[in-house]
Design a protein around this motif. Sequence first.
Motif, PDB file in Angstrom:
ATOM      1  N   VAL A  42      -2.989   9.847   2.429  1.00 32.26           N
ATOM      2  CA  VAL A  42      -3.701  10.616   1.599  1.00 32.26           C
ATOM      3  C   VAL A  42      -5.156  11.129   1.210  1.00 32.26           C
ATOM      4  O   VAL A  42      -5.157  12.147   0.138  1.00 32.26           O
ATOM      5  CB  VAL A  42      -3.209   9.253   0.317  1.00 32.26           C
ATOM      6  CG1 VAL A  42      -4.420   8.306  -0.168  1.00 32.26           C
ATOM      7  CG2 VAL A  42      -2.936   9.810  -1.218  1.00 32.26           C
ATOM      8  N   VAL A  49       0.313   3.864  -2.808  1.00 28.00           N
ATOM      9  CA  VAL A  49      -0.225   5.368  -2.366  1.00 28.00           C
ATOM     10  C   VAL A  49       0.919   6.059  -1.830  1.00 28.00           C
ATOM     11  O   VAL A  49       0.830   7.576  -2.623  1.00 28.00           O
ATOM     12  CB  VAL A  49      -1.229   4.611  -1.395  1.00 28.00           C
ATOM     13  CG1 VAL A  49      -1.857   5.735  -0.814  1.00 28.00           C
ATOM     14  CG2 VAL A  49      -2.208   4.171  -1.673  1.00 28.00           C
ATOM     15  N   ILE A 101      -2.404   4.669   5.705  1.00 23.45           N
ATOM     16  CA  ILE A 101      -2.166   5.697   5.098  1.00 23.45           C
ATOM     17  C   ILE A 101      -2.900   5.903   3.783  1.00 23.45           C
ATOM     18  O   ILE A 101      -2.901   6.296   3.149  1.00 23.45           O
ATOM     19  CB  ILE A 101      -1.755   3.948   4.116  1.00 23.45           C
ATOM     20  CG1 ILE A 101      -0.330   3.230   5.111  1.00 23.45           C
ATOM     21  CG2 ILE A 101      -1.173   4.031   3.218  1.00 23.45           C
ATOM     22  CD1 ILE A 101       0.449   2.434   4.443  1.00 23.45           C
ATOM     23  N   THR A 151       1.031  -0.770  -0.136  1.00 21.35           N
ATOM     24  CA  THR A 151      -0.653   0.267  -0.413  1.00 21.35           C
ATOM     25  C   THR A 151       1.021   1.440  -0.008  1.00 21.35           C
ATOM     26  O   THR A 151       0.527   2.335  -0.499  1.00 21.35           O
ATOM     27  CB  THR A 151      -0.519  -0.200   1.287  1.00 21.35           C
ATOM     28  OG1 THR A 151      -1.432  -1.445   1.559  1.00 21.35           O
ATOM     29  CG2 THR A 151      -1.519   0.966   1.108  1.00 21.35           C
ATOM     30  N   GLU A 152       1.866   1.120   0.706  1.00 25.20           N
ATOM     31  CA  GLU A 152       2.782   2.824   1.079  1.00 25.20           C
ATOM     32  C   GLU A 152       3.704   3.083  -0.574  1.00 25.20           C
ATOM     33  O   GLU A 152       3.431   3.643  -0.317  1.00 25.20           O
ATOM     34  CB  GLU A 152       3.991   2.493   2.224  1.00 25.20           C
ATOM     35  CG  GLU A 152       4.357   3.292   1.992  1.00 25.20           C
ATOM     36  CD  GLU A 152       4.146   4.322   2.473  1.00 25.20           C
ATOM     37  OE1 GLU A 152       3.399   4.801   2.884  1.00 25.20           O
ATOM     38  OE2 GLU A 152       4.942   5.506   2.696  1.00 25.20           O
ATOM     39  N   ILE A 181       0.254   7.324  -6.070  1.00 23.22           N
ATOM     40  CA  ILE A 181      -0.586   8.184  -5.453  1.00 23.22           C
ATOM     41  C   ILE A 181       0.004   9.516  -5.525  1.00 23.22           C
ATOM     42  O   ILE A 181      -0.541  10.723  -5.136  1.00 23.22           O
ATOM     43  CB  ILE A 181      -1.549   8.282  -4.643  1.00 23.22           C
ATOM     44  CG1 ILE A 181      -2.615   6.508  -5.621  1.00 23.22           C
ATOM     45  CG2 ILE A 181      -3.345   9.016  -5.218  1.00 23.22           C
ATOM     46  CD1 ILE A 181      -3.508   6.016  -5.149  1.00 23.22           C
ATOM     47  N   LEU A 193      -2.616   0.317   7.052  1.00 26.69           N
ATOM     48  CA  LEU A 193      -3.222   0.221   6.076  1.00 26.69           C
ATOM     49  C   LEU A 193      -4.418   1.542   6.490  1.00 26.69           C
ATOM     50  O   LEU A 193      -4.484   2.297   5.243  1.00 26.69           O
ATOM     51  CB  LEU A 193      -4.287  -1.127   6.183  1.00 26.69           C
ATOM     52  CG  LEU A 193      -3.425  -2.172   4.482  1.00 26.69           C
ATOM     53  CD1 LEU A 193      -3.486  -3.399   5.098  1.00 26.69           C
ATOM     54  CD2 LEU A 193      -2.181  -1.755   3.892  1.00 26.69           C
TER      55      LEU A 193
END
Lengths: 169, 118
Positions: B82, A48, B78, A44-45, A52, B75
């Motif tokens: 964002v 994202v 994060i 994910t890191e 992103i 999770l």
Amino acid sequence: MMAVLVVAVAVQRNLFSVVVLTGIYSFLMASVLVALDAVDVAMTEASVGAGISTVLLLGALYLVRADEAKPMHRPLLPLLVSVGVGAALVYGTLGLPAFSDPSAPIHTHVAPRYLNDALRETGVPNVVTAVLASYRGYDTLGETTVVFTAGVGVVALLRRRRRRGGGGE
Amino acid sequence: MGHYAYFVAIFLMVAGLYVTVARGNLVKKLIGLSIFQTSVYLLYIAPGKLIGATAPIVAPQYATYSNPLPHVLILTAIVVGVATLALGLALVVRIREAYGTVEEDQILAEDERRDADA
């Protein structure tokens, strides 16, 4: 290495290079997370945080100027505050259990129950997925609500300028 | 090893805090905030690691796994992080439209000038 990168981010005033450094930082953080067995978080890191976020920052830089002015006020007071906070946190960590101590409370209380029963109860071998989507499904629903609200906010903030004919993100 | 992982997380946290407080540029402040945030990821994940353990995916050939609960929490963090970053950047773009600058000092000066005019 991450420390060096963060110092570079703090010192560098060209915001474009700061954004690129932030992307490298996110990938480094993802590698560290793999080393710490957090493979889902690392994935994910990397997507994202390094993907992103970098795209969002570049889009914002396209709309605002890419250079940072020289800081006017003296950085002494923020430096003192930061160092003070750091010292307090270091003092606080001294009471925590040592790294990778199997008898630490974090490994003895809730986690074994999930590790032992998650496969039988949910049928998902990946315990992180099982907890995220099954045990804490409502929490994940709330999280998507937050993301949706943020998206609505971004659209609401930027819509006026689109109508005037400026470039969108 | 001891507390080394905590000290790295604290260094990153303090650096992010410093960038957020000391820099006047709003985009730079947001980058400082996201560095602060990643340090929290490290602070959560590091205690869950067990040396010799493997990632928490159940398989018959492994017996010890790292703690999966911090992974789940981070999770979520994060993804929410964002989203807030996107919202913050949209606000910065709007501020740039209204004031013509994203520097804190110039925005405050412009505010005072407008107050004096009114």
